[in-house]
Every structure is written in structure tokens, then in C-alpha cells.
Scaffold this motif. Sequence first.
Motif, mmCIF file in Angstrom:
data_model
loop_
_atom_site.group_PDB
_atom_site.id
_atom_site.type_symbol
_atom_site.label_atom_id
_atom_site.label_comp_id
_atom_site.label_asym_id
_atom_site.label_seq_id
_atom_site.Cartn_x
_atom_site.Cartn_y
_atom_site.Cartn_z
ATOM 1 N N PRO A 91 0.833 -1.214 0.000
ATOM 2 C CA PRO A 91 0.000 0.000 0.000
ATOM 3 C C PRO A 91 0.861 1.255 0.000
ATOM 4 C CG PRO A 91 -0.034 -1.076 2.154
ATOM 5 C CD PRO A 91 0.686 -1.996 1.230
ATOM 6 N N LYS A 92 0.447 2.234 -0.798
ATOM 7 C CA LYS A 92 1.199 3.495 -0.846
ATOM 8 C C LYS A 92 0.406 4.639 -0.235
ATOM 9 C CE LYS A 92 4.151 2.828 -4.882
ATOM 10 N NZ LYS A 92 3.362 1.704 -5.463
ATOM 11 N N THR A 93 -0.913 4.620 -0.456
ATOM 12 C CA THR A 93 -1.744 5.704 0.067
ATOM 13 C C THR A 93 -2.719 5.110 1.090
ATOM 14 O OG1 THR A 93 -3.552 5.396 -1.493
ATOM 15 C CG2 THR A 93 -1.715 6.770 -2.227
ATOM 16 N N PRO A 94 -3.260 5.970 1.944
ATOM 17 C CA PRO A 94 -4.239 5.475 2.916
ATOM 18 C C PRO A 94 -5.418 4.773 2.238
ATOM 19 C CG PRO A 94 -3.596 7.726 3.444
ATOM 20 C CD PRO A 94 -2.947 7.392 2.139
ATOM 21 N N GLN A 95 -5.781 5.255 1.049
ATOM 22 C CA GLN A 95 -6.919 4.655 0.337
ATOM 23 C C GLN A 95 -6.648 3.197 -0.020
ATOM 24 O OE1 GLN A 95 -5.837 7.730 -0.124
ATOM 25 N NE2 GLN A 95 -7.645 9.046 0.097
ATOM 26 N N ASP A 96 -5.358 2.836 -0.160
ATOM 27 C CA ASP A 96 -5.023 1.442 -0.469
ATOM 28 C C ASP A 96 -5.385 0.502 0.683
ATOM 29 O OD1 ASP A 96 -4.035 2.281 -2.876
ATOM 30 O OD2 ASP A 96 -1.946 2.367 -2.206
ATOM 31 N N LEU A 97 -5.645 1.079 1.841
ATOM 32 C CA LEU A 97 -5.954 0.248 3.015
ATOM 33 C C LEU A 97 -7.462 0.080 3.205
ATOM 34 C CD1 LEU A 97 -3.405 1.844 5.523
ATOM 35 C CD2 LEU A 97 -3.120 -0.262 4.207
ATOM 36 N N ALA A 98 -8.226 0.378 2.163
ATOM 37 C CA ALA A 98 -9.687 0.431 2.281
ATOM 38 C C ALA A 98 -10.289 -0.788 2.969
ATOM 39 C CB ALA A 98 -10.304 0.614 0.903
ATOM 40 N N ASN A 99 -9.792 -1.976 2.669
ATOM 41 C CA ASN A 99 -10.407 -3.180 3.255
ATOM 42 C C ASN A 99 -9.539 -3.808 4.330
ATOM 43 O OD1 ASN A 99 -12.673 -3.091 1.426
ATOM 44 N ND2 ASN A 99 -11.174 -3.608 -0.155
ATOM 45 N N LEU A 100 -8.875 -2.976 5.070
ATOM 46 C CA LEU A 100 -7.936 -3.470 6.073
ATOM 47 C C LEU A 100 -8.648 -4.304 7.147
ATOM 48 C CD1 LEU A 100 -4.951 -3.288 6.905
ATOM 49 C CD2 LEU A 100 -5.572 -1.322 8.322
ATOM 50 N N ASP A 101 -8.075 -5.482 7.425
ATOM 51 C CA ASP A 101 -8.664 -6.346 8.450
ATOM 52 C C ASP A 101 -8.148 -6.004 9.852
ATOM 53 O OD1 ASP A 101 -10.115 -8.012 6.575
ATOM 54 O OD2 ASP A 101 -8.138 -8.742 5.944
ATOM 55 N N PHE A 102 -6.811 -5.940 9.974
ATOM 56 C CA PHE A 102 -6.224 -5.724 11.299
ATOM 57 C C PHE A 102 -5.224 -4.572 11.290
ATOM 58 C CE2 PHE A 102 -7.855 -9.892 12.201
ATOM 59 C CZ PHE A 102 -7.990 -9.942 13.589
ATOM 60 N N ALA A 103 -5.228 -3.791 12.369
ATOM 61 C CA ALA A 103 -4.152 -2.828 12.613
ATOM 62 C C ALA A 103 -3.531 -3.192 13.954
ATOM 63 C CB ALA A 103 -4.691 -1.405 12.642
ATOM 64 N N LEU A 104 -2.216 -3.383 13.975
ATOM 65 C CA LEU A 104 -1.503 -3.716 15.214
ATOM 66 C C LEU A 104 -0.561 -2.564 15.524
ATOM 67 C CD1 LEU A 104 -0.439 -7.347 14.161
ATOM 68 C CD2 LEU A 104 -2.660 -6.581 15.032
ATOM 69 N N LEU A 105 -0.850 -1.841 16.593
ATOM 70 C CA LEU A 105 -0.102 -0.620 16.843
ATOM 71 C C LEU A 105 0.410 -0.558 18.274
ATOM 72 C CD1 LEU A 105 -2.676 1.789 15.138
ATOM 73 C CD2 LEU A 105 -0.532 0.968 14.124
ATOM 74 N N ARG A 106 1.405 0.288 18.437
ATOM 75 C CA ARG A 106 2.009 0.476 19.739
ATOM 76 C C ARG A 106 1.331 1.659 20.440
ATOM 77 N NH1 ARG A 106 7.360 2.517 21.473
ATOM 78 N NH2 ARG A 106 7.375 3.787 19.599
ATOM 79 N N GLY A 107 0.893 1.455 21.673
ATOM 80 C CA GLY A 107 0.327 2.547 22.458
ATOM 81 C C GLY A 107 1.400 3.114 23.359
#
Lengths: 208, 462
Positions: free
Chosen positions: A96-112
Motif C-alpha cells: 500500500p502506498k496511500t491510505p486509500q489502499d488500506l480500504a479493506n484493512l482487516d487488522f491494525a496492530l499498533l504500539r500505544g
Amino acid sequence: MSDAFRSDDRARILADVRAARVPDPGLPDLVVTDSAGNDRARQFAQALRAAGGTCIAVPDASEAAAAIRALPGFDTARRVVSELSALPSRHPGAPPKTPQDLANLDFALLRGLLGVAESGAVWLEPANVLLRAAAFLASEVALVVSHSDLVADLHEAYARIELGAAGFGCFVAGPSKTADIEQSLVIGAHGPRTLSVFLVEDAGDPRS
Amino acid sequence: MRGHAARAAAFVADEERTAWHDRSLWFVRERRDAASREVPEWETLRNAAARIKRHTLANLADHLEAFEANARALGASVHWARNAEDHNEIVLGILERHGVRRAVKSKSMLTEECGLNPFLEARGIDIVDTDLGERIVQLRREPPSHIVMPAIHLRKEEVGLLFHRELGSEAGLSDPTRLTGVARAHLRKAFLAAEAGLTGVNFGVAETGGLVVCTNEGNADLGTALPPLHIASMGIEKLVPRAEDLAVMLRLLARSATGQAITAYTSHFHGPRPGGELHIVLVDNGRSALLARDELADALSCIRCGACMNTCPVFRRSGGHSYAATIPGPIGSVLEPARDANAHASLPLACSLCGSCKDVCPVRIDLPEQIRFLRADLLRHPTAPRSRRLGLAISARVLERPRLAALLGALARCLAPLLPRRALGAWSRGRELPPLPRHSFRSLYRRGKRSPIDEAPRSTIR
Ligand code: SF4
């Protein structure tokens, strides 16, 4: 309209505001809450549950990764954006290059970076636009927070955050929700339908 | 001109809906009570919030200059709009420079106040409100009826009908979860197609030049995470001086609004994102004029939590649309007549002065006192309802003359029970006249003085 015209507007508004005489009570002292005796982890988990999220305590980072792998649907998920090195991102086709490429994203794993015990909120400062969009687009969001990064309340949180250092920061408390139709609570108004926070007891570097 | 009472009559004609509306809002009020009780230092927070906002207002020009300088240093563009027209022109100009045809917008009462949507639509820009409640009222081509719950006046069946007609969902749908699913899919397309994201602002931070936007749906966050152009419209009163002041405000805001400890998303924007643009439009539109009115300036402290609406016995029963104003309810009854006395002359009368709004307001605005002040002011205004002006003029004359007042009081005690109910107008609807006491307060008081222990209590019991 010309900029000169606009700068007149600025001057006029400031002059009008200055002309008003409003008594100044001065800023209040900082509010300090006595939270010494609180069990922050328990309070955090409770508050997060009330906000529709789940808190899972894990002993260390590798257990956090294992617990994320065990999340329902994670195995078969096609699209994952991950900030955790133990769990790589997945994306069919070109990356993915742009945020729009993530349209059908299943999971986001992020650091809090912080967890706020009083409200179950987690402070995120996504390092780039893709991570940022992922936090709001993904159907399932998992955050990893170190136990030692739990603070009692927002007063403590803002004392630790260097506000403005990151262009974007967000307190996330639970999945996306709405009660706009007859006050019925519906989870997953837009992006995340679930939010799981993994509270790592012995963090080391929670990213590893 | 039709006033609040006439418009409320239309709403209360549907008794079932009125009762339901009343219950729904009271439920939110109770959640607010429960949430506030969980914070031992609640009153300390309210005092602190009140002082933070008053201090900001007292030094507003300095804070605005600091905010502007800091926001610019972060790479944001700052624009100044004296009124709604200027605001709309500025936003249009930015959109046109970027060739934007499609934009999404998250909740912003300021853009409602400025009439931004119709303005942009007339110029061929497709603007989609992304807050579910706002999208519902946008599709219905009506204004929000509440500042936090824009579609609180509607039943789920009505939303089902609307979505069937406008979004092609299956007929007869009324389950809120499935309806929200329909909106989710529809709005996801709008988010992905958007070339600009417009937002309101909950708080601006003078010392950092940053903006804070709170939502539960994550719609402001999505709308600014996808397209690279972010336009934030902000009233000049929205500032707090320091980052730490946000802690006080945010601990109060969601608890007062919905009873949540914090909204699901509290986004902090400092400058544009890499490769993007951030435009901040600072709007006066009557705010500096309000600031100059000693008795009313405090109303600019409002953080738009909606608590005063949820608790207001008039709002709960008359519905937000009966105010015919961008901001309804107690705070609207101050802000709107202060902005345009002619258009909103009846609003200060839509109040029983019960004081409940003042008890819940997180920034301690003395709403009943401001409403009382405006009432006195407006009744002198030529557009005030004649009957009210006449009634008050007569009362004033009578109350100035104690003998006359006593005489008329005695007369009323004899005659009122004999009056046909119709003569009492709306007051007799759904109520009975309580039995009138045989003696006036004055005579009881006089007797009470003679024998305070025996007589006074007995006569009140009887
Ligand atoms: S006046 Fe007070 S209670 Fe009403 S919306 Fe504003 S802050 Fe909330």
C-alpha cells in the motif's frame, strides 16, 4: 479575495476582541488527583471494557504477539498493518502506498505510548500516514501498551506527552461507536469493530 | 411571527413521541450524573474549567495571536473570518484551489451556523456529513435537533424509511445495528472518494498551535486520515491556553455529554500531515460582540457538551427544532437572541428558570441568570409577544401597589375556581387547578408572627 483584505479582517477581529473588557480570574492551579492507592491495571481494564474494548494482560512482548495471533480471524486475515516487528504486515499485491489502499484493512496492530487508567484510553502517535489511517480504517485494532506506561488520569497523561512533537496523536478508548439511532449503542460505526489492548507486564521494548 | 411555543405545539401534538423524547434525554442526563459521581474531584474540575475558559476569554486576543503563530510555525495556514459569508468564501476558495469536488465533513456546529453545506452544494461541491446523526438529518434536509445527538428527534422506523428512499436499503428495516451497517457502507465510499476532510474543533491550544477533535465514531479521524487536505473551522472562543488545560476539559466533556469517561477518539492535530495541508479558519461571526456584553460574555465559555439540553424540562418536551436555531436549548436561548434578537425573541421565554442547566454545566455558565437578563431585555423589544408585554406591564403596576395587590389576590381566590377552564388557556391542558388556599400568604404570615409555633404550621396543613 486579496490577502490585504484578509489581513484587515484579522486586525479588525483582534481589535474587537481586545475592546471587550472581561475580568480575568487567572488560571487555576493544576488539578492533582490522589491516585496513589489505585490498581491502575484493574482500573484501566474496567474502563476499557465500559468503552467496548478488551484488555488482556500478558507477561511479555512475545506472549503479546502470541495472543494477537490467537485473535479470531487473525490467521486468515488478508490485510494486516503492523507496527510490531514480531508480526509482519500483510497485503495482497503491491504494498500500500496511500491510505486509500488500506480500504479493506482487516487488522491494525499498533504500539500505544500511554494508557490512562481512569478512562481506558490509549495514546497513539502513528509514525506515518499509513499507520495513522490504519488505526481508523481497520475492522479490528490491537494495541500493545506497557504496564509501566499506565498513568492515573489525563492530568498525568498530558504531563508526559510532549504535545505537538508529533503532528498527529490520538487517545483511543474502545472501538468506533454510535448511538445516533434511538440512543441504541452500535459498535463499528465506521472503522474498528473491536479494540483489544495487550497490557505487557515486563515490556522491554514492546515493539520487539 | 411564530415563536417557540407555537413550534413546540407541533412537536407535543404527538404525545407518544414527546414522552419518548423526554425519557431518552433524561436517560442521558442520568448517565451524566452517574459518570460525574465517579470523579471525586468533579466540582474542582468544574471550577478549574470555568476559570480556564474565563481566563482565556479575558486574554483572548493574546491567545489568538499565540495560537496563530504556533499553528503557522507547524506549517498550518490560518485564516480569519469576520462572519459566516467570509467563512464560507474562504473554505470555498481553498477547495477550488485544490480542484475539490467531493468532501467529507465531521460534526461542526459552526459550519451549521454559517450554512456551509447549502453554500457549497450550490457551487457544485458534494459535501457529505459523516457523523451518523448528521448524515441522517442531512439526507432529510433538516438541521440537527441537538448539538451532540443530531437525530434524537427521530424514531428508528423513520431512519429505515429514509435509508430505503435515499440509500436503497431494503424496505422496512428498523434495527439500529443494521441501519448503522447501511450507513457504514455508504459513508465508507464517501470517505474513500473524498478529496478534502472538513472538521470542527473542540479545543485549540494556544501554546502549541494544535487542534483537538472528539468523536465516538472516528469519523473526523477517518476524514482527515484519507484525503491530504484538512480544513478546520473554529470559533475564536474555542481556545485553551495550555496543553494541560485539555486534561480538565476532556475529563468533563464526555462525562457531561453522554456519561462516557472519554470519547472513543480524541484526535490532536499539530500542523498538516506529511505532504498534506491544514487550513484553520478562525471565525468571529458575532463572538467579539458577545464578548463585549458584560452580562452575557460568559456564554462564550460553552464547550458544547449538550448537558443543559438533556436536563432542560422544556427542551426534553418541546424538541430541538422548536427553537428554530442552530444551537437550541438553554445555551441556545442565550447565544441566539444575543446574535439576532429579532429572529429569536421567543427563546428566553422557553424556560421555567428552574436552574437545572446551571447545575449541570461543566463550565458553570449561569444560564438562568442570562436568560432572565435577556428576557427583561427582549420584552422591551418591539417584536416581543404583545400578550407577554401587556401581562408584565400589568403585573408591574399591581405589584407596586400592595393594597391593590391584596385586593386582587382576594378576588382571584374567590373567582379563579369559578372560571371556565378555557380561560386559563394552555395551562389547563392536562392539569387541574389545585385547590386554592382560603387565606393569603400575607394574612398567614401576619398570624404566624403572632403565634409562630401553633398557628402557622396548622393553617398550612389544612
Ligand atoms: S452551556 Fe454548559 S451545559 Fe450547555 S452545552 Fe454549553 S457547556 Fe454544556
